[in-house]
Design a protein around this motif. Structure first.
Motif, short mmCIF file in Angstrom:
data_model
loop_
_atom_site.label_atom_id
_atom_site.label_comp_id
_atom_site.label_asym_id
_atom_site.label_seq_id
_atom_site.Cartn_x
_atom_site.Cartn_y
_atom_site.Cartn_z
N ILE A 183 0.83 -1.20 0.00
CA ILE A 183 0.00 0.00 0.00
C ILE A 183 0.87 1.25 0.00
O ILE A 183 1.87 1.34 0.71
CB ILE A 183 -0.98 0.00 1.20
N ASP A 184 0.47 2.21 -0.81
CA ASP A 184 1.15 3.49 -1.04
C ASP A 184 2.44 3.35 -1.83
O ASP A 184 3.11 4.35 -2.08
CB ASP A 184 1.39 4.27 0.26
N LYS A 185 2.78 2.13 -2.23
CA LYS A 185 3.93 1.92 -3.11
C LYS A 185 3.50 1.26 -4.42
O LYS A 185 4.16 1.44 -5.44
CB LYS A 185 4.99 1.08 -2.42
N GLU A 186 2.40 0.49 -4.38
CA GLU A 186 1.90 -0.18 -5.59
C GLU A 186 0.46 0.22 -5.91
O GLU A 186 0.07 0.24 -7.08
CB GLU A 186 2.00 -1.69 -5.43
N GLU A 224 3.13 8.26 -11.16
CA GLU A 224 3.54 7.33 -12.21
C GLU A 224 4.43 6.22 -11.66
O GLU A 224 4.36 5.08 -12.14
CB GLU A 224 4.22 8.10 -13.33
N GLY A 225 5.22 6.53 -10.65
CA GLY A 225 6.06 5.49 -10.03
C GLY A 225 5.23 4.43 -9.33
O GLY A 225 5.49 3.23 -9.45
N ILE A 226 4.20 4.88 -8.59
CA ILE A 226 3.31 3.93 -7.91
C ILE A 226 2.54 3.12 -8.95
O ILE A 226 2.38 1.91 -8.81
CB ILE A 226 2.37 4.67 -6.94
N GLY A 280 2.61 -0.87 -9.26
CA GLY A 280 1.35 -1.63 -9.18
C GLY A 280 1.17 -2.52 -10.40
O GLY A 280 0.73 -3.67 -10.28
N HIS A 281 1.50 -1.98 -11.56
CA HIS A 281 1.40 -2.77 -12.79
C HIS A 281 2.34 -3.98 -12.75
O HIS A 281 1.92 -5.10 -13.05
CB HIS A 281 1.73 -1.88 -14.00
N ILE A 282 3.57 -3.75 -12.34
CA ILE A 282 4.54 -4.85 -12.27
C ILE A 282 4.04 -5.93 -11.31
O ILE A 282 4.08 -7.12 -11.63
CB ILE A 282 5.92 -4.31 -11.84
N ARG A 283 3.55 -5.54 -10.16
CA ARG A 283 3.06 -6.51 -9.16
C ARG A 283 1.85 -7.27 -9.70
O ARG A 283 1.76 -8.50 -9.56
CB ARG A 283 2.70 -5.79 -7.86
#
Length: 169
Positions: A108-111, A136-138, A142-145
């Motif tokens: 949470i708050d990173k992805e 955009e970083g988050i 999130g997309h990668i995860r």
């Protein structure tokens, strides 16, 4: 079918897809009253329903995909929804209710980003609309995860392995 469409511009600040009632209406209306541009589709919204095949493009062209984790008219019962996976898969920032189950699936708050009140939702969306690189970083994380752990293929393989359908005799 949900994936980043990097060739397309992010033309929507926030998008929401779902019927207009209960908590959904309150959240989207609060965002709009706060001056946040929300593109909303579904029964009861001015734009009406969106064709299912157009939702991936809408998500990919939105800076933020809004999720609402409650069920029906409930304000305190949360459930995982397909949106919790489709949103991050789109490559856009996904923000939704702070459902405890999501803490087991994302950082949470990173992805993905969560909120626990309408006020907090408005504040977080305002913040991330002003902080492009952080948003955009988050979204990318999130997309990668989501691609790594939350595809249908991954889920079915995990189920087959857990149940043990493929034991050799």
């Amino acid at each position: 079918i949900f994936h980043p469409m990097l060739e397309l511009p992010k033309i929507h600040d926030v998008c929401f897809v779902g019927g207009r009632y209960g908590t959904r209406e309150k959240i989207v209306t609060a965002l709009m009253k706060a001056g946040i541009k929300v593109t909303a589709y579904g029964d009861g919204w001015e734009r009406g329903r969106i064709e299912t095949e157009n939702v991936p493009r809408l998500f990919a062209q939105s800076k933020i995909v809004l999720g609402i984790g409650t069920i029906g008219h409930s304000r305190d019962f949360y459930a995982l929804k397909m949106r919790d996976f489709d949103g991050p898969m789109s490559g856009s920032l996904y923000i939704t209710h702070d459902n405890h189950d999501l803490h087991q699936l994302y950082d949470i708050d990173k992805e993905i980003v969560t909120y626990n009140s309408i006020k907090y939702c408005v504040e977080k969306i305002r913040y991330y609309l002003k902080h492009d690189l952080e948003r955009e970083g988050i979204a990318k994380a999130g997309h990668i995860r989501a691609v790594r752990e939350h595809t249908w293929e991954k889920r079915f393989n995990d189920l087959i392995n857990d149940v043990g359908f493929w034991h050799s005799a």
